[in-house]
Every structure is written in structure tokens, then in C-alpha cells.
Motif scaffolding. Sequence first.
Motif, PDB file in Angstrom:
ATOM      1  N   ILE A  29       0.850  -1.188   0.000  1.00 41.60           N
ATOM      2  CA  ILE A  29       0.000   0.000   0.000  1.00 41.60           C
ATOM      3  C   ILE A  29       0.882   1.233   0.000  1.00 41.60           C
ATOM      4  O   ILE A  29       1.737   1.387   0.873  1.00 41.60           O
ATOM      5  N   PRO A  30       0.722   2.152  -0.973  1.00 38.92           N
ATOM      6  CA  PRO A  30       1.546   3.359  -0.992  1.00 38.92           C
ATOM      7  C   PRO A  30       1.216   4.250   0.206  1.00 38.92           C
ATOM      8  O   PRO A  30       0.043   4.511   0.494  1.00 38.92           O
ATOM      9  N   PHE A  31       2.233   4.705   0.904  1.00 37.31           N
ATOM     10  CA  PHE A  31       2.020   5.537   2.089  1.00 37.31           C
ATOM     11  C   PHE A  31       3.328   6.217   2.438  1.00 37.31           C
ATOM     12  O   PHE A  31       4.386   5.590   2.422  1.00 37.31           O
ATOM     13  N   ASN A  32       3.268   7.502   2.736  1.00 36.27           N
ATOM     14  CA  ASN A  32       4.451   8.208   3.197  1.00 36.27           C
ATOM     15  C   ASN A  32       5.002   7.510   4.440  1.00 36.27           C
ATOM     16  O   ASN A  32       4.268   7.229   5.381  1.00 36.27           O
ATOM     17  N   GLU A  33       6.301   7.241   4.443  1.00 38.83           N
ATOM     18  CA  GLU A  33       6.896   6.415   5.495  1.00 38.83           C
ATOM     19  C   GLU A  33       6.740   7.022   6.886  1.00 38.83           C
ATOM     20  O   GLU A  33       6.382   6.333   7.840  1.00 38.83           O
ATOM     21  N   GLU A  34       6.996   8.314   7.013  1.00 43.87           N
ATOM     22  CA  GLU A  34       6.906   8.955   8.327  1.00 43.87           C
ATOM     23  C   GLU A  34       5.452   9.042   8.784  1.00 43.87           C
ATOM     24  O   GLU A  34       5.152   8.827   9.969  1.00 43.87           O
ATOM     25  N   ALA A  35       4.542   9.350   7.856  1.00 44.11           N
ATOM     26  CA  ALA A  35       3.127   9.417   8.206  1.00 44.11           C
ATOM     27  C   ALA A  35       2.600   8.041   8.592  1.00 44.11           C
ATOM     28  O   ALA A  35       1.796   7.911   9.529  1.00 44.11           O
ATOM     29  N   LYS A  36       3.039   7.025   7.900  1.00 50.02           N
ATOM     30  CA  LYS A  36       2.607   5.663   8.206  1.00 50.02           C
ATOM     31  C   LYS A  36       3.057   5.264   9.602  1.00 50.02           C
ATOM     32  O   LYS A  36       2.287   4.688  10.380  1.00 50.02           O
ATOM     33  N   ALA A  37       4.297   5.599   9.927  1.00 47.36           N
ATOM     34  CA  ALA A  37       4.819   5.277  11.253  1.00 47.36           C
ATOM     35  C   ALA A  37       4.060   6.044  12.333  1.00 47.36           C
ATOM     36  O   ALA A  37       3.717   5.493  13.387  1.00 47.36           O
ATOM     37  N   ALA A  38       3.783   7.326  12.075  1.00 45.81           N
ATOM     38  CA  ALA A  38       3.046   8.142  13.043  1.00 45.81           C
ATOM     39  C   ALA A  38       1.644   7.581  13.260  1.00 45.81           C
ATOM     40  O   ALA A  38       1.161   7.495  14.401  1.00 45.81           O
ATOM     41  N   TYR A  39       0.990   7.178  12.176  1.00 44.47           N
ATOM     42  CA  TYR A  39      -0.361   6.637  12.280  1.00 44.47           C
ATOM     43  C   TYR A  39      -0.369   5.312  13.030  1.00 44.47           C
ATOM     44  O   TYR A  39      -1.216   5.076  13.899  1.00 44.47           O
ATOM     45  N   TYR A 101      -0.769  15.695  13.826  1.00 45.02           N
ATOM     46  CA  TYR A 101       0.082  15.706  12.638  1.00 45.02           C
ATOM     47  C   TYR A 101      -0.660  15.116  11.437  1.00 45.02           C
ATOM     48  O   TYR A 101      -0.644  15.680  10.338  1.00 45.02           O
ATOM     49  N   MET A 102      -1.354  13.993  11.660  1.00 46.08           N
ATOM     50  CA  MET A 102      -2.082  13.354  10.570  1.00 46.08           C
ATOM     51  C   MET A 102      -3.263  14.209  10.101  1.00 46.08           C
ATOM     52  O   MET A 102      -3.573  14.263   8.911  1.00 46.08           O
ATOM     53  N   ILE A 103      -3.919  14.901  11.037  1.00 44.54           N
ATOM     54  CA  ILE A 103      -5.050  15.757  10.662  1.00 44.54           C
ATOM     55  C   ILE A 103      -4.588  16.916   9.791  1.00 44.54           C
ATOM     56  O   ILE A 103      -5.191  17.215   8.755  1.00 44.54           O
ATOM     57  N   LEU A 104      -3.505  17.583  10.185  1.00 43.31           N
ATOM     58  CA  LEU A 104      -2.998  18.705   9.386  1.00 43.31           C
ATOM     59  C   LEU A 104      -2.489  18.228   8.028  1.00 43.31           C
ATOM     60  O   LEU A 104      -2.679  18.911   7.017  1.00 43.31           O
ATOM     61  N   ARG A 105      -1.855  17.070   8.003  1.00 43.94           N
ATOM     62  CA  ARG A 105      -1.407  16.495   6.724  1.00 43.94           C
ATOM     63  C   ARG A 105      -2.598  16.306   5.781  1.00 43.94           C
ATOM     64  O   ARG A 105      -2.485  16.536   4.580  1.00 43.94           O
ATOM     65  N   HIS A 106      -3.727  15.906   6.332  1.00 43.17           N
ATOM     66  CA  HIS A 106      -4.879  15.614   5.480  1.00 43.17           C
ATOM     67  C   HIS A 106      -5.332  16.840   4.695  1.00 43.17           C
ATOM     68  O   HIS A 106      -5.602  16.755   3.496  1.00 43.17           O
ATOM     69  N   GLU A 188       4.675  22.145  11.950  1.00 41.63           N
ATOM     70  CA  GLU A 188       5.367  22.448  13.203  1.00 41.63           C
ATOM     71  C   GLU A 188       5.145  21.336  14.233  1.00 41.63           C
ATOM     72  O   GLU A 188       4.162  20.587  14.151  1.00 41.63           O
ATOM     73  N   PRO A 189       6.037  21.226  15.226  1.00 36.35           N
ATOM     74  CA  PRO A 189       5.830  20.239  16.304  1.00 36.35           C
ATOM     75  C   PRO A 189       4.506  20.485  17.019  1.00 36.35           C
ATOM     76  O   PRO A 189       4.129  21.622  17.281  1.00 36.35           O
ATOM     77  N   MET A 190       3.812  19.422  17.333  1.00 37.87           N
ATOM     78  CA  MET A 190       2.513  19.518  17.974  1.00 37.87           C
ATOM     79  C   MET A 190       2.652  19.511  19.504  1.00 37.87           C
ATOM     80  O   MET A 190       3.671  19.070  20.037  1.00 37.87           O
ATOM     81  N   PRO A 191       1.631  20.017  20.225  1.00 44.37           N
ATOM     82  CA  PRO A 191       1.673  20.021  21.690  1.00 44.37           C
ATOM     83  C   PRO A 191       1.906  18.617  22.252  1.00 44.37           C
ATOM     84  O   PRO A 191       1.314  17.651  21.778  1.00 44.37           O
ATOM     85  N   ARG A 192       2.744  18.525  23.288  1.00 49.11           N
ATOM     86  CA  ARG A 192       3.076  17.227  23.886  1.00 49.11           C
ATOM     87  C   ARG A 192       2.900  17.242  25.407  1.00 49.11           C
ATOM     88  O   ARG A 192       3.706  16.699  26.142  1.00 49.11           O
TER      89      ARG A 192
END
Length: 291
Positions: A29-39, A101-106, A188-192
Motif C-alpha cells: 500500500i503506498p504511504f508516506n513512510e513517516e506518516a505511516k509510522a506516526a499513524y 500531525y495526521m489531521i494537518l497532513r490531510h 510544526e511540532p505539535m503540543p506534547r
Amino acid sequence: MTEADFFKNMPHNKSDPNPFLAIYLDQSIPFNEEAKAAYLRDCSSKSRQFLLPLLRPFARLMIILLQVYKIIVPKAFTSSKLLHRVLYWGMKTFVSPNANYMILRHFYLGSEVLQFIRDNVPGVQISMNPLKPTSLEPVKDDLFLIHDLNLYNFVINLNRELRDKNIEVTKQDRLNFDAITSTPLPIEPMPRRWTNFLDLTTAIECFTPVYQMFLTDNDFWRATNSLQLDETIGILASKIIGSNDRLALINNKHPMVPLTTLKAGFRLVLHGLATEQLHALLVELKHKQSR
């Protein structure tokens, strides 16, 4: 260490293999590597494992109750501006960094996919309103609502152009990838804080009745029905690139069969994944064409 490094460095126990490691390493399945890991890290959280099964039934019950309420007083307490300020506060306070991060990417990727389609249909002229947020602040400016409006307006304006000018969407020998970003997005980095623990799916399930409460019944139905346009966008893209083998990955199908709002949260997650997969495919094709 990046989210991708987390999986790259994960040991493999043959007697107890990690299911998320298997999915991360799978490249079918095609998927950005960093986004896939984050998800996937977000999916493996305690929030999704223990909170989601408890909160999802209550969230869906609220959707039913609010539907009845909206029949009685359809426009009471409706405010898109207040809605988005509540969403902003909720994302900033409770949603995990990976989920935000995933929401903003969308929003970012969705805008690029629409521009790609427009750029590869010769003869059409459609004005665009791209949304490319890099922080949570733009959420306060009706970001979610504008995203839905952009999708509907794009489909309507494109098809009017196709009909009026008798244009057919066909395979392009040389694709225009100007709209597609193949480098990391400048998010940008998200709140943690310790309160930022809600995973993506749980957050969406909880926010869906909030979305419904602050919108008119018409606005909420329009927003949920927009998810069925996944297949429409997928078909347009497949005609342009000349391949439809990835359409099987689309789960929000036939736009002429509107579904109830009850499972809108789950379908929204599928909508996000469909956008990620299509964009990743376009990045892959962009790299191949540039060789």
C-alpha cells in the motif's frame, strides 16, 4: 528519533510478532513512510485499545440524540466559528501529537490532490482555495468546514467545465506534478503535554457529535456525505494516470448511495487514509517521471 526509526529499530520476536511492525514493513500500500509510522504508533496507543471501545458507543448515541434534537430545533446553538474554536482547543489540549500531525497532513494533501487533477485536465480553468496549515492555529478559521466546501465546489466546477466544453478526462502522457510536494511537509511540532493522549480514531469519534451540535443539520449531512466523494476523486485520478489498480483501497464508495451519519467518525478515518494513499502514489509517480 523519528517515528519511522521506532519501527526500523524494533526487534522482531518470531514467537510474538508485532502486528504494527508487519503493517509498517509491508509496501503493498503506498504511504508516506513517516506518516505511516506516526499513524501506526497512534493506533498502538492505550487510548485506542482501551478508550475507543468505551467512548465510541456513547459518541454514536449522542449523534442519534442530536439528530432528534436538530429535528425539533434545527438551527439552535449553531456557530461554525465557535465549533472551530472548540475543535482547536480540543486538538491543542487532548489530541496526541501524531494524531494532530495526521489531521494537518490531510488538509495539506487533499488540497494538492485536487490541484493535481485540475492541472492534468487540459482546457479547464478552476479557481482553487488550497488549505495548507502547518500549525493548529488555522483550525480556528473554519478549516474543517472550508475543506468540505472546497471538495464539493471542485467536483461541481470541474464537471460543469467538462460538460460545457465537451472535455473528457483522459490519460496524460506527461503528468503535471507541480502541485505535489515530494519533500517533508513543513508542519510544526505539535503540543506534547500529558493531556495530549487521545489517538486519532478516538478523537474523531468524540469530535463528530461536537461537529454535529454546532452545525445545522444540513451542514452536518453535507459534511458526512462528502466522504462518499472519495471514489469520485479516485476515479478522476485513475483516468489521468491511466491505472485504476489502487481504487480497491477506497472504502468510502458510491456517492449516489448516501449513508447515515452514525458511522461518520469511522468513515472519516478511512477518508484520511484514502487521501494519504493517493498522494503517496502520486509522489511515487513523480519520482519515476523525473528519472
